[in-house]
Design a protein around this motif. Structure first.
Motif, PDB file in Angstrom:
ATOM      1  N   GLU A 128       0.835  -1.192   0.000  1.00  0.00           N
ATOM      2  CA  GLU A 128       0.000   0.000   0.000  1.00  0.00           C
ATOM      3  C   GLU A 128       0.871   1.243   0.000  1.00  0.00           C
ATOM      4  O   GLU A 128       1.949   1.265   0.591  1.00  0.00           O
ATOM      5  N   LYS A 129       0.354   2.321  -0.625  1.00  0.00           N
ATOM      6  CA  LYS A 129       1.057   3.598  -0.627  1.00  0.00           C
ATOM      7  C   LYS A 129       1.117   4.126   0.803  1.00  0.00           C
ATOM      8  O   LYS A 129       0.135   4.105   1.526  1.00  0.00           O
ATOM      9  N   LEU A 130       2.271   4.611   1.188  1.00  0.00           N
ATOM     10  CA  LEU A 130       2.434   5.209   2.511  1.00  0.00           C
ATOM     11  C   LEU A 130       1.744   6.569   2.564  1.00  0.00           C
ATOM     12  O   LEU A 130       1.682   7.285   1.557  1.00  0.00           O
ATOM     13  N   ASP A 131       1.240   6.940   3.731  1.00  0.00           N
ATOM     14  CA  ASP A 131       0.640   8.258   3.909  1.00  0.00           C
ATOM     15  C   ASP A 131       1.706   9.343   3.816  1.00  0.00           C
ATOM     16  O   ASP A 131       2.881   9.116   4.138  1.00  0.00           O
ATOM     17  N   ASP A 132       1.282  10.523   3.398  1.00  0.00           N
ATOM     18  CA  ASP A 132       2.155  11.687   3.326  1.00  0.00           C
ATOM     19  C   ASP A 132       2.024  12.512   4.600  1.00  0.00           C
ATOM     20  O   ASP A 132       0.984  12.492   5.260  1.00  0.00           O
ATOM     21  N   ILE A 133       3.056  13.240   4.932  1.00  0.00           N
ATOM     22  CA  ILE A 133       2.975  14.303   5.930  1.00  0.00           C
ATOM     23  C   ILE A 133       3.065  15.602   5.145  1.00  0.00           C
ATOM     24  O   ILE A 133       4.027  15.822   4.397  1.00  0.00           O
ATOM     25  N   LEU A 134       2.042  16.456   5.275  1.00  0.00           N
ATOM     26  CA  LEU A 134       2.040  17.719   4.546  1.00  0.00           C
ATOM     27  C   LEU A 134       2.938  18.754   5.198  1.00  0.00           C
ATOM     28  O   LEU A 134       3.644  19.490   4.520  1.00  0.00           O
ATOM     29  N   HIS A 135       2.843  18.841   6.522  1.00  0.00           N
ATOM     30  CA  HIS A 135       3.633  19.856   7.211  1.00  0.00           C
ATOM     31  C   HIS A 135       3.886  19.487   8.663  1.00  0.00           C
ATOM     32  O   HIS A 135       3.206  18.641   9.222  1.00  0.00           O
ATOM     33  N   ILE A 136       4.878  20.154   9.196  1.00  0.00           N
ATOM     34  CA  ILE A 136       5.156  20.130  10.627  1.00  0.00           C
ATOM     35  C   ILE A 136       5.022  21.566  11.089  1.00  0.00           C
ATOM     36  O   ILE A 136       5.544  22.483  10.450  1.00  0.00           O
ATOM     37  N   SER A 137       4.312  21.771  12.173  1.00  0.00           N
ATOM     38  CA  SER A 137       4.096  23.115  12.696  1.00  0.00           C
ATOM     39  C   SER A 137       4.816  23.258  14.034  1.00  0.00           C
ATOM     40  O   SER A 137       4.587  22.473  14.956  1.00  0.00           O
ATOM     41  N   LEU A 138       5.708  24.246  14.112  1.00  0.00           N
ATOM     42  CA  LEU A 138       6.463  24.518  15.328  1.00  0.00           C
ATOM     43  C   LEU A 138       6.091  25.882  15.875  1.00  0.00           C
ATOM     44  O   LEU A 138       5.864  26.827  15.115  1.00  0.00           O
ATOM     45  N   ASN A 139       6.062  25.998  17.190  1.00  0.00           N
ATOM     46  CA  ASN A 139       5.866  27.292  17.835  1.00  0.00           C
ATOM     47  C   ASN A 139       7.224  27.960  18.006  1.00  0.00           C
ATOM     48  O   ASN A 139       8.200  27.320  18.395  1.00  0.00           O
ATOM     49  N   VAL A 140       7.272  29.238  17.684  1.00  0.00           N
ATOM     50  CA  VAL A 140       8.492  30.033  17.828  1.00  0.00           C
ATOM     51  C   VAL A 140       8.145  31.342  18.533  1.00  0.00           C
ATOM     52  O   VAL A 140       6.995  31.781  18.516  1.00  0.00           O
ATOM     53  N   ALA A 141       9.135  31.956  19.135  1.00  0.00           N
ATOM     54  CA  ALA A 141       8.916  33.215  19.859  1.00  0.00           C
ATOM     55  C   ALA A 141       8.907  34.417  18.930  1.00  0.00           C
ATOM     56  O   ALA A 141       8.226  35.413  19.204  1.00  0.00           O
ATOM     57  N   ASP A 142       9.642  34.334  17.821  1.00  0.00           N
ATOM     58  CA  ASP A 142       9.761  35.468  16.901  1.00  0.00           C
ATOM     59  C   ASP A 142       9.799  34.929  15.473  1.00  0.00           C
ATOM     60  O   ASP A 142      10.759  34.240  15.088  1.00  0.00           O
ATOM     61  N   ILE A 143       8.775  35.237  14.699  1.00  0.00           N
ATOM     62  CA  ILE A 143       8.678  34.725  13.324  1.00  0.00           C
ATOM     63  C   ILE A 143       9.839  35.212  12.466  1.00  0.00           C
ATOM     64  O   ILE A 143      10.499  34.423  11.782  1.00  0.00           O
ATOM     65  N   THR A 144      10.119  36.505  12.493  1.00  0.00           N
ATOM     66  CA  THR A 144      11.165  37.084  11.644  1.00  0.00           C
ATOM     67  C   THR A 144      12.523  36.460  11.930  1.00  0.00           C
ATOM     68  O   THR A 144      13.244  36.062  11.009  1.00  0.00           O
ATOM     69  N   LYS A 145      12.885  36.361  13.203  1.00  0.00           N
ATOM     70  CA  LYS A 145      14.170  35.761  13.564  1.00  0.00           C
ATOM     71  C   LYS A 145      14.225  34.287  13.172  1.00  0.00           C
ATOM     72  O   LYS A 145      15.251  33.793  12.706  1.00  0.00           O
ATOM     73  N   SER A 146      13.124  33.581  13.358  1.00  0.00           N
ATOM     74  CA  SER A 146      13.094  32.158  13.025  1.00  0.00           C
ATOM     75  C   SER A 146      13.208  31.927  11.528  1.00  0.00           C
ATOM     76  O   SER A 146      13.950  31.042  11.078  1.00  0.00           O
ATOM     77  N   VAL A 147      12.496  32.716  10.726  1.00  0.00           N
ATOM     78  CA  VAL A 147      12.602  32.599   9.270  1.00  0.00           C
ATOM     79  C   VAL A 147      14.034  32.887   8.833  1.00  0.00           C
ATOM     80  O   VAL A 147      14.607  32.159   8.017  1.00  0.00           O
ATOM     81  N   ALA A 148      14.637  33.925   9.396  1.00  0.00           N
ATOM     82  CA  ALA A 148      16.019  34.264   9.045  1.00  0.00           C
ATOM     83  C   ALA A 148      16.962  33.118   9.395  1.00  0.00           C
ATOM     84  O   ALA A 148      17.859  32.775   8.609  1.00  0.00           O
TER      85      ALA A 148
END
Length: 102
Positions: A3-23
């Motif tokens: 059987e085809k394995l299931d996909d994982i679309l995304h992992i969601s993490l909590n961060v304190a600062d979006i801009t710093k984390s993206v950088a």
């Protein structure tokens, strides 16, 4: 045949600062910014999307596509218009099941 394995679309993490984390992620790894705002960002890697969000916006979880997501619980509208429901694994980790077509 297996059987085809299931996909994982995304992992969601909590961060304190979006801009710093993206950088940090974009300077440390080869990934692409799909979207970014003050409260959340999505980064595309070769095999998965990483969502970064403030703890007040979304809990940490993994997101999987399921055509029968509604059988696991009532669906709610996500920030991007999709429908999903959350379930917990035996340890209490959240798994988001996102309604998809067959």
């Amino acid at each position: 045949m297996t059987e085809k394995l299931d996909d994982i679309l995304h992992i969601s993490l909590n961060v304190a600062d979006i801009t710093k984390s993206v950088a940090w992620y974009t300077s440390s790894f080869n990934c692409q910014v799909i979207s970014a705002s003050i409260t959340r960002a999505s980064l595309q890697f070769g095999n998965i999307r990483l969502d970064l969000c403030l703890p007040s916006q979304d809990p940490c979880h993994i997101g999987l596509p399921k055509f029968d997501a509604e059988t696991y619980g009532p669906l709610s509208e996500r920030h991007n218009g999709e429908q999903s429901t959350y379930i917990s694994d035996p340890t209490g980790n959240l798994v988001e099941l996102i309604k998809t077509e067959l």
